[in-house]
Design a protein around this motif. Structure first.
Motif, PDB file in Angstrom:
ATOM      1  N   VAL A 115       0.859  -1.186   0.000  1.00 50.14           N
ATOM      2  CA  VAL A 115       0.000   0.000   0.000  1.00 50.14           C
ATOM      3  C   VAL A 115       0.890   1.229   0.000  1.00 50.14           C
ATOM      4  CG1 VAL A 115      -1.867   1.223   1.148  1.00 50.14           C
ATOM      5  CG2 VAL A 115      -1.737  -1.275   1.302  1.00 50.14           C
ATOM      6  N   ASP A 116       0.980   1.887  -1.141  1.00 54.19           N
ATOM      7  CA  ASP A 116       1.767   3.112  -1.247  1.00 54.19           C
ATOM      8  C   ASP A 116       0.985   4.270  -0.627  1.00 54.19           C
ATOM      9  OD1 ASP A 116       3.957   4.615  -1.889  1.00 54.19           O
ATOM     10  OD2 ASP A 116       3.404   4.909  -3.991  1.00 54.19           O
ATOM     11  N   GLU A 117       1.718   5.184   0.016  1.00 49.87           N
ATOM     12  CA  GLU A 117       1.089   6.357   0.669  1.00 49.87           C
ATOM     13  C   GLU A 117       0.025   5.910   1.675  1.00 49.87           C
ATOM     14  OE1 GLU A 117       2.034   9.455   0.059  1.00 49.87           O
ATOM     15  OE2 GLU A 117       3.201   9.278  -1.776  1.00 49.87           O
ATOM     16  N   ILE A 118       0.345   4.905   2.470  1.00 47.33           N
ATOM     17  CA  ILE A 118      -0.666   4.341   3.370  1.00 47.33           C
ATOM     18  C   ILE A 118      -1.204   5.369   4.358  1.00 47.33           C
ATOM     19  CG2 ILE A 118       1.029   3.497   5.044  1.00 47.33           C
ATOM     20  CD1 ILE A 118      -0.791   1.011   5.393  1.00 47.33           C
ATOM     21  N   HIS A 119      -0.423   6.393   4.641  1.00 47.28           N
ATOM     22  CA  HIS A 119      -0.889   7.424   5.576  1.00 47.28           C
ATOM     23  C   HIS A 119      -2.070   8.216   5.031  1.00 47.28           C
ATOM     24  CE1 HIS A 119       2.070   9.407   2.940  1.00 47.28           C
ATOM     25  NE2 HIS A 119       1.338  10.491   3.097  1.00 47.28           N
ATOM     26  N   ARG A 120      -2.347   8.080   3.732  1.00 42.01           N
ATOM     27  CA  ARG A 120      -3.490   8.790   3.143  1.00 42.01           C
ATOM     28  C   ARG A 120      -4.822   8.160   3.539  1.00 42.01           C
ATOM     29  NH1 ARG A 120      -1.930  13.607   0.377  1.00 42.01           N
ATOM     30  NH2 ARG A 120       0.113  13.233  -0.574  1.00 42.01           N
ATOM     31  N   PHE A 121      -4.786   6.903   3.950  1.00 44.92           N
ATOM     32  CA  PHE A 121      -6.020   6.279   4.433  1.00 44.92           C
ATOM     33  C   PHE A 121      -6.370   6.869   5.800  1.00 44.92           C
ATOM     34  CE2 PHE A 121      -5.200   2.316   1.756  1.00 44.92           C
ATOM     35  CZ  PHE A 121      -6.284   2.561   0.922  1.00 44.92           C
ATOM     36  N   ASN A 122      -7.663   7.111   6.035  1.00 39.68           N
ATOM     37  CA  ASN A 122      -8.068   7.609   7.346  1.00 39.68           C
ATOM     38  C   ASN A 122      -8.034   6.469   8.363  1.00 39.68           C
ATOM     39  OD1 ASN A 122     -10.565   6.175   7.250  1.00 39.68           O
ATOM     40  ND2 ASN A 122     -11.489   7.831   6.067  1.00 39.68           N
ATOM     41  N   LYS A 123      -8.268   6.791   9.619  1.00 36.84           N
ATOM     42  CA  LYS A 123      -8.133   5.803  10.688  1.00 36.84           C
ATOM     43  C   LYS A 123      -9.110   4.632  10.522  1.00 36.84           C
ATOM     44  CE  LYS A 123      -5.194   8.546  12.699  1.00 36.84           C
ATOM     45  NZ  LYS A 123      -3.805   8.357  12.920  1.00 36.84           N
ATOM     46  N   ALA A 124     -10.331   4.954  10.083  1.00 41.36           N
ATOM     47  CA  ALA A 124     -11.316   3.884   9.903  1.00 41.36           C
ATOM     48  C   ALA A 124     -10.891   2.941   8.779  1.00 41.36           C
ATOM     49  CB  ALA A 124     -12.682   4.483   9.617  1.00 41.36           C
ATOM     50  N   GLN A 125     -10.366   3.508   7.677  1.00 37.48           N
ATOM     51  CA  GLN A 125      -9.904   2.670   6.570  1.00 37.48           C
ATOM     52  C   GLN A 125      -8.714   1.814   7.005  1.00 37.48           C
ATOM     53  OE1 GLN A 125      -9.390   6.042   3.917  1.00 37.48           O
ATOM     54  NE2 GLN A 125     -10.944   5.240   2.521  1.00 37.48           N
ATOM     55  N   GLN A 126      -7.844   2.379   7.829  1.00 38.29           N
ATOM     56  CA  GLN A 126      -6.712   1.606   8.334  1.00 38.29           C
ATOM     57  C   GLN A 126      -7.198   0.415   9.171  1.00 38.29           C
ATOM     58  OE1 GLN A 126      -3.798   4.129  10.312  1.00 38.29           O
ATOM     59  NE2 GLN A 126      -4.077   5.733   8.777  1.00 38.29           N
ATOM     60  N   ASP A 127      -8.245   0.636   9.953  1.00 34.79           N
ATOM     61  CA  ASP A 127      -8.804  -0.466  10.755  1.00 34.79           C
ATOM     62  C   ASP A 127      -9.294  -1.617   9.879  1.00 34.79           C
ATOM     63  OD1 ASP A 127      -8.329   0.623  13.236  1.00 34.79           O
ATOM     64  OD2 ASP A 127     -10.279   1.623  13.369  1.00 34.79           O
ATOM     65  N   GLY A 128      -9.685  -1.279   8.639  1.00 36.11           N
ATOM     66  CA  GLY A 128     -10.197  -2.301   7.740  1.00 36.11           C
ATOM     67  C   GLY A 128      -9.175  -3.362   7.369  1.00 36.11           C
ATOM     68  N   PHE A 129      -7.887  -3.060   7.521  1.00 36.42           N
ATOM     69  CA  PHE A 129      -6.844  -4.047   7.203  1.00 36.42           C
ATOM     70  C   PHE A 129      -6.686  -5.086   8.310  1.00 36.42           C
ATOM     71  CE2 PHE A 129      -5.534  -0.386   4.640  1.00 36.42           C
ATOM     72  CZ  PHE A 129      -5.255  -0.988   3.428  1.00 36.42           C
ATOM     73  N   LEU A 130      -7.061  -4.711   9.536  1.00 33.65           N
ATOM     74  CA  LEU A 130      -6.690  -5.522  10.707  1.00 33.65           C
ATOM     75  C   LEU A 130      -7.174  -6.963  10.647  1.00 33.65           C
ATOM     76  CD1 LEU A 130      -7.224  -2.864  13.529  1.00 33.65           C
ATOM     77  CD2 LEU A 130      -5.169  -3.361  12.201  1.00 33.65           C
ATOM     78  N   PRO A 131      -8.469  -7.234  10.386  1.00 29.66           N
ATOM     79  CA  PRO A 131      -8.898  -8.643  10.405  1.00 29.66           C
ATOM     80  C   PRO A 131      -8.211  -9.479   9.334  1.00 29.66           C
ATOM     81  CG  PRO A 131     -10.651  -7.207   9.577  1.00 29.66           C
ATOM     82  CD  PRO A 131      -9.598  -6.319  10.146  1.00 29.66           C
ATOM     83  N   HIS A 132      -7.873  -8.871   8.214  1.00 30.19           N
ATOM     84  CA  HIS A 132      -7.234  -9.614   7.119  1.00 30.19           C
ATOM     85  C   HIS A 132      -5.753  -9.852   7.407  1.00 30.19           C
ATOM     86  CE1 HIS A 132     -10.954  -8.940   4.948  1.00 30.19           C
ATOM     87  NE2 HIS A 132     -10.850  -7.651   5.220  1.00 30.19           N
ATOM     88  N   MET A 133      -5.155  -8.983   8.203  1.00 30.63           N
ATOM     89  CA  MET A 133      -3.780  -9.219   8.648  1.00 30.63           C
ATOM     90  C   MET A 133      -3.758 -10.324   9.704  1.00 30.63           C
ATOM     91  SD  MET A 133      -2.678  -5.190   9.025  1.00 30.63           S
ATOM     92  CE  MET A 133      -1.088  -5.507   9.788  1.00 30.63           C
TER      93      MET A 133
END
Length: 437
Positions: A115-133
């Motif tokens: 994910v390039d420029e991952i800091h561009r995702f907001n906090k809620a979008q970042q949370d979306g990665f957690l279950p898949h990780m």
């Protein structure tokens, strides 16, 4: 006869691949720079040796190999490489990426999601990665130029290791230039000083250097360029400086610490770096004045006046003339005697004020504008210092029952050497007055 302008049936000529793409490393061993990370003792080298790659955040400036390293990590670990950019990817796109990764996993292959420029995702979008990780659907490798501590949420950071990548130094850039010349099949038409200038123009960015090399290689020249000729032909790359991001805080910290460390040359350098990056001189004037009261204080009371005069001069002259007045203040601060005694005393006083809450001043120093106040003792026993010997009564001005603290302890430097003499003098008088009462 065919129309001369009819190109429908003309043989297709693909545009040449950019030099940066042609030189993309095919293995981690070919990556230039980042030895501290990729060596066997480095974090990535150790992970690969143990075959235990975890989710990562690659933090570093542009053009240092974040994308390349992520791609090669996928190849080294036999993971499918999927690349997205936080700038162009929305929630529906992410759902598709996760669904495809689940299918690959069912078929026995994992997915490295870059994910390039991952800091561009907001906090809620970042949370979306957690279950898949967490369930192993993806191994996340995020790339960012911003400080992850500020831009990524704690939950994501707790599941990924932050890897810091450094800007390329001049030796790294020279190795990259030599590799480019080998790919091009010829040396660049540059004299030694011009070659060095080109490396400096890249400002630690390997991709920027290869773009410069492509420009130089395209010129048809019958001689080697010197530094001045190169400068006329190439636009200098603007220094990387984000006035609202990490670079802003990194450089003002460097300026402040150089002043505190009494190094006028380093202080001027960082001051100039910020101006060259487009920093508002008024911001610098404000921070320079802060340095005067925090790090010099009463060791040189004139330091604050020099800063305020420089600030006022800038307001009257504007840029660029007024910037010289600020530079003068920077040099003065760097060479002034240093003391944080008042700053330390102020912080201690604030802490003491919080601890002691709402304790009243002693009654003898309270005003008594009414008869009731006089009757209950307000102002009773107050000694008017001007009537005392040496104009000093030695009375206690702290709340009743409170042990007298020592907050301000000036060092034996600059003007505070004189202030220390005064403190010692009044301490002796106070002891004498209170001992005799």
């Amino acid at each position: 006869m065919a129309d001369l302008f009819d190109t429908a049936n003309a043989p297709r000529q693909d545009a040449p691949r950019p030099l940066a793409d042609r030189l993309r490393p095919k293995s981690l061993a070919e990556v230039i720079g980042q030895e501290s990370v990729l060596s066997p003792d480095g974090p990535l080298g150790a992970m690969l040796a143990a075959r235990s790659l975890s989710s990562l955040i690659l933090w570093g400036p542009p053009g240092v190999g974040k994308t390349t390293i992520a791609r090669l990590l996928a190849a080294e670990t036999d993971l499918a490489f999927v690349q997205i950019s936080a700038i162009f990817t929305g929630v529906p796109d992410l759902k598709k990426v996760f669904e495809q990764a689940k299918i690959r996993r069912q078929n026995g292959q994992g997915t490295l999601l870059f994910v390039d420029e991952i800091h561009r995702f907001n906090k809620a979008q970042q949370d979306g990665f957690l279950p898949h990780m967490e369930d192993g659907t993806i191994l996340l490798v995020g790339a960012t130029t911003e400080n992850p501590s500020f831009e990524l949420n704690a939950a994501l950071l707790s599941r990924a290791q932050v890897i810091v990548l450094e800007r390329l130094d001049l030796a790294d850039l020279e190795r990259l230039a030599q590799r480019a010349e080998k790919e091009l099949g010829r040396a660049l038409p540059l004299k030694g000083e011009a070659r060095e200038a080109m490396l400096e123009m890249a400002d630690g960015d390997g991709r920027a250097l290869l773009n410069l090399i492509e420009q130089v290689a395209a010129w048809r020249l019958d001689h080697h360029l010197d530094r001045d000729e190169l400068a006329r032909r190439l636009m200098r790359r603007a220094a990387r400086y984000d006035k609202s991001g990490d670079e802003h805080y990194n450089l003002i910290s460097a300026l402040h610490k150089s002043v505190r460390g009494s190094d006028p040359d380093a202080a001027l350098y960082w001051f100039a770096r910020m101006l060259e990056g487009g920093e508002d001189p008024r911001f610098l004037a404000r921070r320079i004045t802060r340095m005067a009261v925090e790090d010099i204080g009463l060791a040189d009371p004139q330091a604050q006046d020099v800063c305020l005069q420089g600030w006022q001069t800038y307001e009257r002259l504007g840029s660029p003339e007024g910037e010289l007045a600020l530079a003068q203040a920077v040099v003065y601060l760097a060479l002034a005697p240093k003391s944080n005694a008042v700053y330390t005393a102020y912080k201690a006083a604030r802490a003491l004020a919080r601890e002691t809450g709402s304790q009243m001043p002693p009654r003898h120093i309270l005003n008594a504008p009414t008869r009731l106040m006089k009757d209950i003792g307000y102002g009773s026993g107050y000694a008017y210092d001007h009537d005392a010997e040496d104009s000093f009564s030695g009375q206690d001005y702290f709340p009743e029952g409170m042990k007298r603290p020592v907050l301000y302890t000036p060092p034996e430097r600059g003007f505070e050497r004189e202030l220390k003499k005064r403190i010692d003098y009044f301490a002796k008088l106070r002891s004498r007055r209170q001992g005799g009462s």
